[in-house]
Design an enzyme around this catalytic site. Sequence first.
Site, PDB file in Angstrom:
ATOM      1  N   THR A 127       0.804  -1.218   0.000  1.00 31.32           N
ATOM      2  CA  THR A 127       0.000   0.000   0.000  1.00 31.32           C
ATOM      3  C   THR A 127       0.841   1.274   0.000  1.00 31.32           C
ATOM      4  O   THR A 127       1.865   1.367   0.691  1.00 31.32           O
ATOM      5  CB  THR A 127      -0.951  -0.023   1.226  1.00 31.32           C
ATOM      6  OG1 THR A 127      -1.661  -1.264   1.212  1.00 31.32           O
ATOM      7  CG2 THR A 127      -1.944   1.109   1.190  1.00 31.32           C
ATOM      8  N   THR A 159       1.352  -3.231   8.415  1.00 31.85           N
ATOM      9  CA  THR A 159       1.380  -3.939   9.693  1.00 31.85           C
ATOM     10  C   THR A 159       2.838  -4.251  10.029  1.00 31.85           C
ATOM     11  O   THR A 159       3.546  -4.817   9.187  1.00 31.85           O
ATOM     12  CB  THR A 159       0.554  -5.240   9.621  1.00 31.85           C
ATOM     13  OG1 THR A 159      -0.767  -4.896   9.208  1.00 31.85           O
ATOM     14  CG2 THR A 159       0.505  -5.958  10.962  1.00 31.85           C
ATOM     15  N   ARG A 239      -5.448 -14.727   2.365  1.00 24.96           N
ATOM     16  CA  ARG A 239      -6.861 -14.365   2.637  1.00 24.96           C
ATOM     17  C   ARG A 239      -7.585 -15.380   3.518  1.00 24.96           C
ATOM     18  O   ARG A 239      -8.324 -14.977   4.426  1.00 24.96           O
ATOM     19  CB  ARG A 239      -7.597 -14.115   1.322  1.00 24.96           C
ATOM     20  CG  ARG A 239      -7.234 -12.747   0.801  1.00 24.96           C
ATOM     21  CD  ARG A 239      -8.029 -12.294  -0.379  1.00 24.96           C
ATOM     22  NE  ARG A 239      -7.535 -10.996  -0.782  1.00 24.96           N
ATOM     23  CZ  ARG A 239      -7.250 -10.632  -2.017  1.00 24.96           C
ATOM     24  NH1 ARG A 239      -7.439 -11.485  -3.014  1.00 24.96           N
ATOM     25  NH2 ARG A 239      -6.791  -9.430  -2.283  1.00 24.96           N
ATOM     26  N   GLY A 335     -26.674  -4.272  25.380  1.00 25.08           N
ATOM     27  CA  GLY A 335     -27.289  -2.987  25.703  1.00 25.08           C
ATOM     28  C   GLY A 335     -26.231  -1.963  26.111  1.00 25.08           C
ATOM     29  O   GLY A 335     -25.166  -1.905  25.489  1.00 25.08           O
ATOM     30  N   GLU A 359      -6.218  -6.470   3.516  1.00 23.21           N
ATOM     31  CA  GLU A 359      -6.047  -7.615   2.611  1.00 23.21           C
ATOM     32  C   GLU A 359      -7.095  -7.619   1.504  1.00 23.21           C
ATOM     33  O   GLU A 359      -7.521  -8.674   1.028  1.00 23.21           O
ATOM     34  CB  GLU A 359      -6.173  -8.889   3.451  1.00 23.21           C
ATOM     35  CG  GLU A 359      -5.300 -10.020   3.054  1.00 23.21           C
ATOM     36  CD  GLU A 359      -3.827  -9.814   3.359  1.00 23.21           C
ATOM     37  OE1 GLU A 359      -3.442  -8.885   4.094  1.00 23.21           O
ATOM     38  OE2 GLU A 359      -3.050 -10.604   2.819  1.00 23.21           O
ATOM     39  N   GLY A 360      -7.477  -6.421   1.057  1.00 22.47           N
ATOM     40  CA  GLY A 360      -8.520  -6.284   0.046  1.00 22.47           C
ATOM     41  C   GLY A 360      -9.853  -6.089   0.738  1.00 22.47           C
ATOM     42  O   GLY A 360     -10.283  -6.935   1.519  1.00 22.47           O
ATOM     43  N   THR A 361     -10.507  -4.960   0.450  1.00 20.64           N
ATOM     44  CA  THR A 361     -11.773  -4.639   1.126  1.00 20.64           C
ATOM     45  C   THR A 361     -12.866  -5.641   0.735  1.00 20.64           C
ATOM     46  O   THR A 361     -12.709  -6.403  -0.231  1.00 20.64           O
ATOM     47  CB  THR A 361     -12.255  -3.230   0.719  1.00 20.64           C
ATOM     48  OG1 THR A 361     -12.506  -3.240  -0.698  1.00 20.64           O
ATOM     49  CG2 THR A 361     -11.217  -2.157   1.032  1.00 20.64           C
TER      50      THR A 361
HETATM   51  C1  LIG Z   1      -4.921  -2.032  10.157  1.00 23.63           C
HETATM   52  C2  LIG Z   1      -4.437  -2.090   8.750  1.00 23.63           C
HETATM   53  C3  LIG Z   1      -3.345  -2.865   8.429  1.00 23.63           C
HETATM   54  C4  LIG Z   1      -2.863  -2.922   7.112  1.00 23.63           C
HETATM   55  N1  LIG Z   1      -1.751  -3.666   6.835  1.00 23.63           N
HETATM   56  C5  LIG Z   1      -1.230  -3.629   5.589  1.00 23.63           C
HETATM   57  C6  LIG Z   1      -0.005  -4.324   5.288  1.00 23.63           C
HETATM   58  O1  LIG Z   1       0.580  -4.997   6.160  1.00 23.63           O
HETATM   59  N2  LIG Z   1       0.517  -4.206   4.039  1.00 23.63           N
HETATM   60  C7  LIG Z   1      -0.098  -3.458   3.074  1.00 23.63           C
HETATM   61  O2  LIG Z   1       0.425  -3.384   1.972  1.00 23.63           O
HETATM   62  N3  LIG Z   1      -1.270  -2.794   3.316  1.00 23.63           N
HETATM   63  C8  LIG Z   1      -1.832  -2.866   4.542  1.00 23.63           C
HETATM   64  N4  LIG Z   1      -3.012  -2.193   4.807  1.00 23.63           N
HETATM   65  C9  LIG Z   1      -3.651  -1.436   3.752  1.00 23.63           C
HETATM   66  C10 LIG Z   1      -4.917  -2.097   3.223  1.00 23.63           C
HETATM   67  O3  LIG Z   1      -4.611  -3.256   2.510  1.00 23.63           O
HETATM   68  C11 LIG Z   1      -5.670  -1.060   2.382  1.00 23.63           C
HETATM   69  O4  LIG Z   1      -6.114  -0.040   3.265  1.00 23.63           O
HETATM   70  C12 LIG Z   1      -6.831  -1.669   1.636  1.00 23.63           C
HETATM   71  O5  LIG Z   1      -6.401  -2.568   0.638  1.00 23.63           O
HETATM   72  C13 LIG Z   1      -7.708  -0.602   0.976  1.00 23.63           C
HETATM   73  O6  LIG Z   1      -6.930   0.318   0.264  1.00 23.63           O
HETATM   74  P1  LIG Z   1      -7.141   1.891   0.515  1.00 23.63           P
HETATM   75  O7  LIG Z   1      -7.075   2.124   1.991  1.00 23.63           O
HETATM   76  O8  LIG Z   1      -6.199   2.649  -0.339  1.00 23.63           O
HETATM   77  O9  LIG Z   1      -8.621   2.178   0.058  1.00 23.63           O
HETATM   78  P2  LIG Z   1      -9.059   2.570  -1.431  1.00 23.63           P
HETATM   79  O10 LIG Z   1      -8.459   1.662  -2.409  1.00 23.63           O
HETATM   80  O11 LIG Z   1      -8.852   4.042  -1.583  1.00 23.63           O
HETATM   81  O12 LIG Z   1     -10.613   2.280  -1.330  1.00 23.63           O
HETATM   82  C14 LIG Z   1     -11.524   3.209  -0.748  1.00 23.63           C
HETATM   83  C15 LIG Z   1     -12.933   2.629  -0.885  1.00 23.63           C
HETATM   84  O13 LIG Z   1     -13.238   2.448  -2.275  1.00 23.63           O
HETATM   85  C16 LIG Z   1     -13.625   1.111  -2.498  1.00 23.63           C
HETATM   86  N5  LIG Z   1     -13.160   0.661  -3.828  1.00 23.63           N
HETATM   87  C17 LIG Z   1     -11.944   0.828  -4.387  1.00 23.63           C
HETATM   88  N6  LIG Z   1     -11.902   0.268  -5.599  1.00 23.63           N
HETATM   89  C18 LIG Z   1     -13.115  -0.269  -5.818  1.00 23.63           C
HETATM   90  C19 LIG Z   1     -13.704  -1.015  -6.880  1.00 23.63           C
HETATM   91  N7  LIG Z   1     -13.031  -1.306  -7.981  1.00 23.63           N
HETATM   92  N8  LIG Z   1     -14.998  -1.406  -6.768  1.00 23.63           N
HETATM   93  C20 LIG Z   1     -15.697  -1.111  -5.630  1.00 23.63           C
HETATM   94  N9  LIG Z   1     -15.203  -0.437  -4.596  1.00 23.63           N
HETATM   95  C21 LIG Z   1     -13.925  -0.021  -4.687  1.00 23.63           C
HETATM   96  C22 LIG Z   1     -12.958   0.309  -1.409  1.00 23.63           C
HETATM   97  O14 LIG Z   1     -13.638  -0.915  -1.169  1.00 23.63           O
HETATM   98  C23 LIG Z   1     -13.073   1.255  -0.235  1.00 23.63           C
HETATM   99  O15 LIG Z   1     -14.342   1.135   0.359  1.00 23.63           O
HETATM  100  C24 LIG Z   1      -3.514  -2.170   6.099  1.00 23.63           C
HETATM  101  C25 LIG Z   1      -4.653  -1.403   6.419  1.00 23.63           C
HETATM  102  C26 LIG Z   1      -5.122  -1.364   7.718  1.00 23.63           C
HETATM  103  C27 LIG Z   1      -6.343  -0.538   8.025  1.00 23.63           C
END
Ligand SMILES: Cc1cc2nc3c(=O)[nH]c(=O)nc-3n(C[C@H](O)[C@H](O)[C@H](O)COP(=O)(O)OP(=O)(O)OC[C@H]3O[C@@H](n4cnc5c(N)ncnc54)[C@H](O)[C@@H]3O)c2cc1C
Length: 384
Positions: A127, A159, A239, A335, A359-361
């Site tokens: 990221t 992380t 995953r 509650g 790990e992918g939303t």
């Molecule tokens: C506690 C924590 C630990 C993490 N650890 C790691 C780590 O160890 N290594 C690492 O590399 N990353 C890590 N991450 C990052 C994490 O993988 C990303 O935050 C996540 O993949 C989402 O990317 P983003 O935050 O840029 O959101 P964005 O990509 O900006 O997405 C924002 C919103 O848009 C939605 N969205 C985006 N594209 C689409 C689409 N094509 N269709 C529909 N909806 C979409 C997303 O679902 C989300 O709701 C971590 C994040 C957190 C919160």
Amino acid sequence: MISFEPTAEQRDLQRLAHEFAERELRPVAAEWDEREAYPPDLLAKAAQAGLTAYAIPAEYGGGGVDAVTSALIAEELSWGCAGLASTLQATMFPVRPLLRFGTKAQRARYLPLLARGEGTLAAIAFTEPHAGSDVGAISAEAKRDGDEYVLTGEKVYITNGGIADVTVVFAKTGDELAAFLVERGDPGVAAGRVERKLGLRASQTGSVLLDSARVPADRRLGDEGQGFEVALDFFQASRPQVAAGAVGVARAAFEYATAYAREREAFGRPILSRQGVGFKLADMAMLVEAARLLVWRAASAVDAGDDAGLLGSYAKAFAADAAMRITTDAVQVLGGAGIMRDHPVEKWMRDAKVFQVVEGTSEIQRHIVATYLRGGHGDRQGRG
Ligand SMILES: Cc1cc2nc3c(=O)[nH]c(=O)nc-3n(C[C@H](O)[C@H](O)[C@H](O)COP(=O)(O)OP(=O)(O)OC[C@H]3O[C@@H](n4cnc5c(N)ncnc54)[C@H](O)[C@@H]3O)c2cc1C
């Protein structure tokens, strides 16, 4: 025949992980969540219990267990505290890339180090500020300079970011992606900001700054241009494990809410005898079981060497969404007590939210499933 019964060895490891979680994680979870840090002796204690290196092959000093067994362990550790579990599990992140793409020398250097668990932490970094879901948008650069690469860029939300001794870093070599084993002391590598978070607060999430960082060329993991393959292979294996963590949080909340509903009386009767509460708990029970079965199925595909992309996305989205619903309902069942920090359910609700993002939303998992449904392969799509 389909067997849903863990083997005797799997049960032993599950018990070991559960007892560790009950003894070492659950009692300190609230404290370290509040402190937004992890106990300094966590790694040593987990290593002593054999819970840091279980997925590393025995020839490198690890436990050599498969993905299904790892998932059983991951569920138990997360049941104890998902934040603390995540610190431990991130240390396993480089294992699969090393086994699948590492050279003999790379495996010999890093795997025994991770297996010993003597305070060695690890991480994986995709990221960036402008590249999260869309891994293809990574802009960190790796330029070859003699027998070194010069890495420039910023990795965020990692992380163990900034504290990991070794991090698998993804960067572009021209138009293509490559992976590198970056060590904490490499010249030009620095720790950036440490995030303050909603959930998984006992796990450090931080930035890694690469300011013309010099990394020996023999620390490239796989070939130039193979980075996407390394990433996708990693996600397929990780995953189901992340999903298992979500099951652990969900189960913790379900168990707690059920016990509470048996004891708590309103209008002269335990609230569990009210259909409105009983149905919530029944839904929780079904969701936990269903999520776990998806985790086992996806992990089995990993063990069989099959394409686990689709099953992994099913498991990850379902388990994370189930955990969110279950923990939210658990707060409701308690509650006012559910809102208070005296009870752990509000923490579990905060932790569950993170599983829908890391790990992918949940949206990205559905995007991958839809790509498979179109007859394609999720793999070329973002984090898929
Ligand atoms: C506690 C924590 C630990 C993490 N650890 C790691 C780590 O160890 N290594 C690492 O590399 N990353 C890590 N991450 C990052 C994490 O993988 C990303 O935050 C996540 O993949 C989402 O990317 P983003 O935050 O840029 O959101 P964005 O990509 O900006 O997405 C924002 C919103 O848009 C939605 N969205 C985006 N594209 C689409 C689409 N094509 N269709 C529909 N909806 C979409 C997303 O679902 C989300 O709701 C971590 C994040 C957190 C919160």
